[in-house]
Design a protein around this motif. Structure first.
Motif, PDB file in Angstrom:
ATOM      1  N   THR A  55      11.962  -5.971   3.303  1.00 21.36           N
ATOM      2  CA  THR A  55      12.043  -4.924   4.336  1.00 21.36           C
ATOM      3  C   THR A  55      11.861  -3.546   3.701  1.00 21.36           C
ATOM      4  OG1 THR A  55      14.422  -4.616   4.031  1.00 21.36           O
ATOM      5  CG2 THR A  55      13.742  -6.327   5.601  1.00 21.36           C
ATOM      6  N   VAL A  56      11.675  -2.551   4.556  1.00 18.91           N
ATOM      7  CA  VAL A  56      11.537  -1.158   4.079  1.00 18.91           C
ATOM      8  C   VAL A  56      12.817  -0.751   3.350  1.00 18.91           C
ATOM      9  CG1 VAL A  56      11.312   1.255   4.812  1.00 18.91           C
ATOM     10  CG2 VAL A  56       9.878  -0.507   5.855  1.00 18.91           C
ATOM     11  N   ASP A  57      13.968  -1.242   3.839  1.00 20.83           N
ATOM     12  CA  ASP A  57      15.249  -0.882   3.217  1.00 20.83           C
ATOM     13  C   ASP A  57      15.356  -1.438   1.789  1.00 20.83           C
ATOM     14  OD1 ASP A  57      17.830   0.445   3.595  1.00 20.83           O
ATOM     15  OD2 ASP A  57      18.660  -1.559   3.293  1.00 20.83           O
ATOM     16  N   ASP A  58      14.793  -2.625   1.559  1.00 25.63           N
ATOM     17  CA  ASP A  58      14.781  -3.189   0.192  1.00 25.63           C
ATOM     18  C   ASP A  58      14.029  -2.241  -0.748  1.00 25.63           C
ATOM     19  OD1 ASP A  58      16.091  -5.529   0.985  1.00 25.63           O
ATOM     20  OD2 ASP A  58      14.220  -6.550   1.456  1.00 25.63           O
ATOM     21  N   ILE A  59      12.887  -1.756  -0.266  1.00 30.68           N
ATOM     22  CA  ILE A  59      12.063  -0.859  -1.087  1.00 30.68           C
ATOM     23  C   ILE A  59      12.821   0.447  -1.333  1.00 30.68           C
ATOM     24  CG2 ILE A  59       9.876   0.418  -1.215  1.00 30.68           C
ATOM     25  CD1 ILE A  59       8.728  -1.816   0.673  1.00 30.68           C
ATOM     26  N   ARG A  60      13.468   0.959  -0.277  1.00 26.55           N
ATOM     27  CA  ARG A  60      14.220   2.221  -0.412  1.00 26.55           C
ATOM     28  C   ARG A  60      15.310   2.098  -1.482  1.00 26.55           C
ATOM     29  NH1 ARG A  60      18.937   3.986   0.951  1.00 26.55           N
ATOM     30  NH2 ARG A  60      19.500   2.102   2.095  1.00 26.55           N
ATOM     31  N   ARG A  61      15.986   0.958  -1.509  1.00 22.69           N
ATOM     32  CA  ARG A  61      17.084   0.792  -2.466  1.00 22.69           C
ATOM     33  C   ARG A  61      16.586   0.577  -3.901  1.00 22.69           C
ATOM     34  NH1 ARG A  61      20.589  -3.842   0.052  1.00 22.69           N
ATOM     35  NH2 ARG A  61      21.816  -3.591  -1.849  1.00 22.69           N
ATOM     36  N   ALA A  62      15.370   0.062  -4.034  1.00 24.27           N
ATOM     37  CA  ALA A  62      14.862  -0.256  -5.380  1.00 24.27           C
ATOM     38  C   ALA A  62      13.996   0.838  -5.986  1.00 24.27           C
ATOM     39  CB  ALA A  62      14.068  -1.565  -5.323  1.00 24.27           C
ATOM     40  N   ILE A  63      13.328   1.620  -5.140  1.00 25.33           N
ATOM     41  CA  ILE A  63      12.241   2.480  -5.643  1.00 25.33           C
ATOM     42  C   ILE A  63      12.713   3.602  -6.573  1.00 25.33           C
ATOM     43  CG2 ILE A  63      12.119   4.133  -3.702  1.00 25.33           C
ATOM     44  CD1 ILE A  63       8.973   3.640  -3.897  1.00 25.33           C
ATOM     45  N   ALA A 106      14.191  12.997   7.407  1.00 26.69           N
ATOM     46  CA  ALA A 106      14.960  13.496   6.253  1.00 26.69           C
ATOM     47  C   ALA A 106      16.462  13.396   6.476  1.00 26.69           C
ATOM     48  CB  ALA A 106      14.584  14.938   5.959  1.00 26.69           C
ATOM     49  N   ASN A 107      16.922  13.452   7.720  1.00 24.79           N
ATOM     50  CA  ASN A 107      18.366  13.421   7.965  1.00 24.79           C
ATOM     51  C   ASN A 107      18.984  12.051   7.698  1.00 24.79           C
ATOM     52  OD1 ASN A 107      17.600  11.889  10.161  1.00 24.79           O
ATOM     53  ND2 ASN A 107      18.047  13.466  11.701  1.00 24.79           N
ATOM     54  N   GLU A 108      18.136  11.054   7.406  1.00 25.22           N
ATOM     55  CA  GLU A 108      18.666   9.722   7.076  1.00 25.22           C
ATOM     56  C   GLU A 108      19.063   9.604   5.614  1.00 25.22           C
ATOM     57  OE1 GLU A 108      16.540   6.252   8.157  1.00 25.22           O
ATOM     58  OE2 GLU A 108      16.078   6.969  10.159  1.00 25.22           O
ATOM     59  N   GLU A 109      18.726  10.617   4.822  1.00 31.44           N
ATOM     60  CA  GLU A 109      19.012  10.552   3.378  1.00 31.44           C
ATOM     61  C   GLU A 109      20.487  10.456   3.130  1.00 31.44           C
ATOM     62  OE1 GLU A 109      17.164  13.450   0.843  1.00 31.44           O
ATOM     63  OE2 GLU A 109      15.395  13.405   2.083  1.00 31.44           O
ATOM     64  N   ALA A 158       9.642  11.695  -1.534  1.00 32.17           N
ATOM     65  CA  ALA A 158       8.287  11.133  -1.406  1.00 32.17           C
ATOM     66  C   ALA A 158       8.330   9.834  -0.600  1.00 32.17           C
ATOM     67  CB  ALA A 158       7.707  10.869  -2.796  1.00 32.17           C
ATOM     68  N   PHE A 159       9.358   9.024  -0.820  1.00 30.85           N
ATOM     69  CA  PHE A 159       9.505   7.765  -0.081  1.00 30.85           C
ATOM     70  C   PHE A 159       9.641   8.048   1.425  1.00 30.85           C
ATOM     71  CE2 PHE A 159      12.366   4.812   2.067  1.00 30.85           C
ATOM     72  CZ  PHE A 159      11.723   3.603   1.865  1.00 30.85           C
ATOM     73  N   ASN A 160      10.526   8.992   1.760  1.00 30.40           N
ATOM     74  CA  ASN A 160      10.746   9.318   3.182  1.00 30.40           C
ATOM     75  C   ASN A 160       9.463   9.809   3.844  1.00 30.40           C
ATOM     76  OD1 ASN A 160      13.418   8.608   3.044  1.00 30.40           O
ATOM     77  ND2 ASN A 160      14.174  10.682   2.710  1.00 30.40           N
ATOM     78  N   VAL A 195       0.851  -1.209   0.000  1.00 30.02           N
ATOM     79  CA  VAL A 195       0.000   0.000   0.000  1.00 30.02           C
ATOM     80  C   VAL A 195       0.879   1.249   0.000  1.00 30.02           C
ATOM     81  CG1 VAL A 195      -1.659   1.342   1.355  1.00 30.02           C
ATOM     82  CG2 VAL A 195      -1.989  -1.123   1.087  1.00 30.02           C
ATOM     83  N   LYS A 196       1.964   1.208   0.789  1.00 24.89           N
ATOM     84  CA  LYS A 196       2.840   2.387   0.881  1.00 24.89           C
ATOM     85  C   LYS A 196       3.565   2.638  -0.438  1.00 24.89           C
ATOM     86  CE  LYS A 196       3.505   3.307   5.682  1.00 24.89           C
ATOM     87  NZ  LYS A 196       3.926   2.754   6.952  1.00 24.89           N
ATOM     88  N   ILE A 197       3.950   1.550  -1.122  1.00 26.78           N
ATOM     89  CA  ILE A 197       4.598   1.718  -2.439  1.00 26.78           C
ATOM     90  C   ILE A 197       3.634   2.443  -3.380  1.00 26.78           C
ATOM     91  CG2 ILE A 197       5.333   0.462  -4.527  1.00 26.78           C
ATOM     92  CD1 ILE A 197       6.538  -1.677  -2.620  1.00 26.78           C
ATOM     93  N   SER A 198       2.361   2.009  -3.359  1.00 25.99           N
ATOM     94  CA  SER A 198       1.368   2.651  -4.231  1.00 25.99           C
ATOM     95  C   SER A 198       1.095   4.093  -3.807  1.00 25.99           C
ATOM     96  CB  SER A 198       0.071   1.835  -4.237  1.00 25.99           C
ATOM     97  OG  SER A 198       0.300   0.608  -4.912  1.00 25.99           O
ATOM     98  N   GLU A 199       1.203   4.364  -2.502  1.00 25.64           N
ATOM     99  CA  GLU A 199       1.055   5.747  -2.013  1.00 25.64           C
ATOM    100  C   GLU A 199       2.142   6.642  -2.592  1.00 25.64           C
ATOM    101  OE1 GLU A 199       0.579   6.865   2.232  1.00 25.64           O
ATOM    102  OE2 GLU A 199      -0.364   4.895   2.436  1.00 25.64           O
ATOM    103  N   VAL A 200       3.383   6.124  -2.613  1.00 28.18           N
ATOM    104  CA  VAL A 200       4.500   6.899  -3.174  1.00 28.18           C
ATOM    105  C   VAL A 200       4.235   7.180  -4.651  1.00 28.18           C
ATOM    106  CG1 VAL A 200       6.980   6.891  -3.714  1.00 28.18           C
ATOM    107  CG2 VAL A 200       6.194   5.954  -1.539  1.00 28.18           C
ATOM    108  N   CYS A 201       3.810   6.149  -5.393  1.00 29.17           N
ATOM    109  CA  CYS A 201       3.532   6.306  -6.834  1.00 29.17           C
ATOM    110  C   CYS A 201       2.428   7.337  -7.052  1.00 29.17           C
ATOM    111  CB  CYS A 201       3.125   4.978  -7.464  1.00 29.17           C
ATOM    112  SG  CYS A 201       4.459   3.774  -7.505  1.00 29.17           S
ATOM    113  N   SER A 202       1.401   7.271  -6.194  1.00 27.88           N
ATOM    114  CA  SER A 202       0.268   8.183  -6.315  1.00 27.88           C
ATOM    115  C   SER A 202       0.694   9.618  -6.012  1.00 27.88           C
ATOM    116  CB  SER A 202      -0.823   7.723  -5.340  1.00 27.88           C
ATOM    117  OG  SER A 202      -1.912   8.580  -5.398  1.00 27.88           O
ATOM    118  N   GLU A 203       1.511   9.774  -4.966  1.00 27.81           N
ATOM    119  CA  GLU A 203       1.967  11.118  -4.572  1.00 27.81           C
ATOM    120  C   GLU A 203       2.848  11.738  -5.654  1.00 27.81           C
ATOM    121  OE1 GLU A 203       4.546  12.897  -0.958  1.00 27.81           O
ATOM    122  OE2 GLU A 203       2.918  11.573  -0.389  1.00 27.81           O
TER     123      GLU A 203
END
Length: 358
Positions: free
Chosen positions: A313-321, A355-358, A346-348, A276-284
């Protein structure tokens, strides 16, 4: 019953080892994920001249393990999977005729810029078909690329019509050739890799969107890294077999890891909330269509499998998105923000990461 033919002797030229390539992590990751799951839909690599695009893609093809093919079959048909068999092989299996199986290195097919549609798709000899009553088909590059890698350098200079043909085959896994009422189709399941230099123009957005991933590569700026790359290249050119031997263990380890990831992939689970969150990012990000959602799901699963896990994991999505979405954003001519940064932001926000994790 099957008969196995011996593999041909190793007479291929020596290729720069994949594990010896310094930097360009984004490009390497995108290529490996597509090998684990070819349904991701290929990679578009855009970057400066002389950044090792062609070297990396050739190295990837050389890294891949040998596959079982039906001997003397122009389409590299699989002896087990009906979706990867030509009609002729499928008929033999149905009639329980024994197949001769050979082992073959995964093919990497280079598509030349001046290639015609007949050279790419194959041709039907109409005269022979009419006079002898047989479907005389001369296979093209798509037949050769089945179960392998099809590489198009300077894809942004290729005729749009041909790019469309390639993308259609890559998406459907089949190539159909029709001439004068005669129709022939054969499997064409391959990893499509395109590369180009942005200075020579971008691909049309609707074609760009059809590539599963988009990797941007830059020239390495750090002087010590540049020196390391230059020295490695000099060592390789001086004595290729000796240089490759140094990396043999790493190459074999990565090959095993890819084979294990392909086996593990069907068991990998992506939690509903994360989907759902992946689709939220795409929608945003106002991404057109659903390709972005689908490819991000597949890439995150492939990454989890590559790392030997059954849970995304969330980290997998972060690295791929970023790889999956950056080329699907609508371009605003007045905006100078890099699309990768926009996707990260948008992912964050959606995943609630500071944001400081970027």
């Amino acid at each position: 019953m099957t008969v196995t033919a011996p593999a041909p002797p190793k007479t291929r030229r020596v290729v720069f080892p994949f594990t010896a390539i310094v930097g360009q992590e984004e490009m390497k990751l995108a290529l490996l994920l597509n090998v684990i799951d070819p349904t991701i839909g290929g990679v578009m690599i855009m970057g400066d001249r002389g950044t090792g695009k062609s070297t990396t893609i050739r190295a990837l093809a050389d890294l891949l393990p040998e596959i079982d093919v039906v001997a003397d079959d122009p389409f590299n048909s699989s002896p087990e999977d009906p979706d990867l068999m030509s009609d002729e092989v499928r008929q033999k299996v149905a009639q329980q005729i024994p197949l001769t199986i050979a082992q073959k290195k995964v093919q990497m097919v280079d598509l030349p810029l001046g290639a015609t549609e007949d050279r790419v798709c194959g041709t039907i000899d109409i005269e022979k078909a009419l006079s002898e009553g047989v479907k005389a088909f001369e296979p093209g590059l798509l037949a050769k690329a089945n179960r392998g890698i099809l590489y198009v350098d300077e894809v942004n200079l290729l005729d749009d019509h041909l790019v469309d043909v390639l993308l259609d085959s890559a998406a459907s896994g089949w190539n159909t050739v029709e001439r004068e009422g005669i129709s022939i189709r054969h499997p064409a399941r391959f990893v499509l890799v395109g590369s180009g230099n942005p200075e020579e123009g971008e691909l049309r957005p609707q074609l760009l969107d059809r590539f599963g991933m988009h990797a941007e590569i830059r020239t390495v700026k750090e002087p010590p890294l540049r020196v390391q790359i230059v020295e490695q290249r000099a060592d390789f050119d001086r004595n290729p077999p000796e240089f490759c031997n140094k990396y043999q263990t790493e190459q074999e380890a990565l090959q095993q890891r890819l084979v294990k990831a392909q086996t593990l992939l069907p068991k990998v689970n992506l939690d509903y909330d994360l989907r759902v969150k992946i689709s939220e990012v795409c929608s945003e990000l106002d991404v057109d269509g659903l390709r972005g959602d689908i490819v991000t799901n597949r890439a995150a699963k492939a990454l989890a499998a590559f790392e030997g896990r059954e849970e995304v994991t969330v980290d997998d999505i972060r690295r791929a998105i970023v790889l999956c979405l950056r080329h699907r954003l609508r371009k605003d001519p007045l905006e100078s923000i890099d699309s990768g940064y926009k996707v990260e932001k948008a992912f964050n926000r959606v995943f609630g990461i500071e944001a400081n994790e970027e």
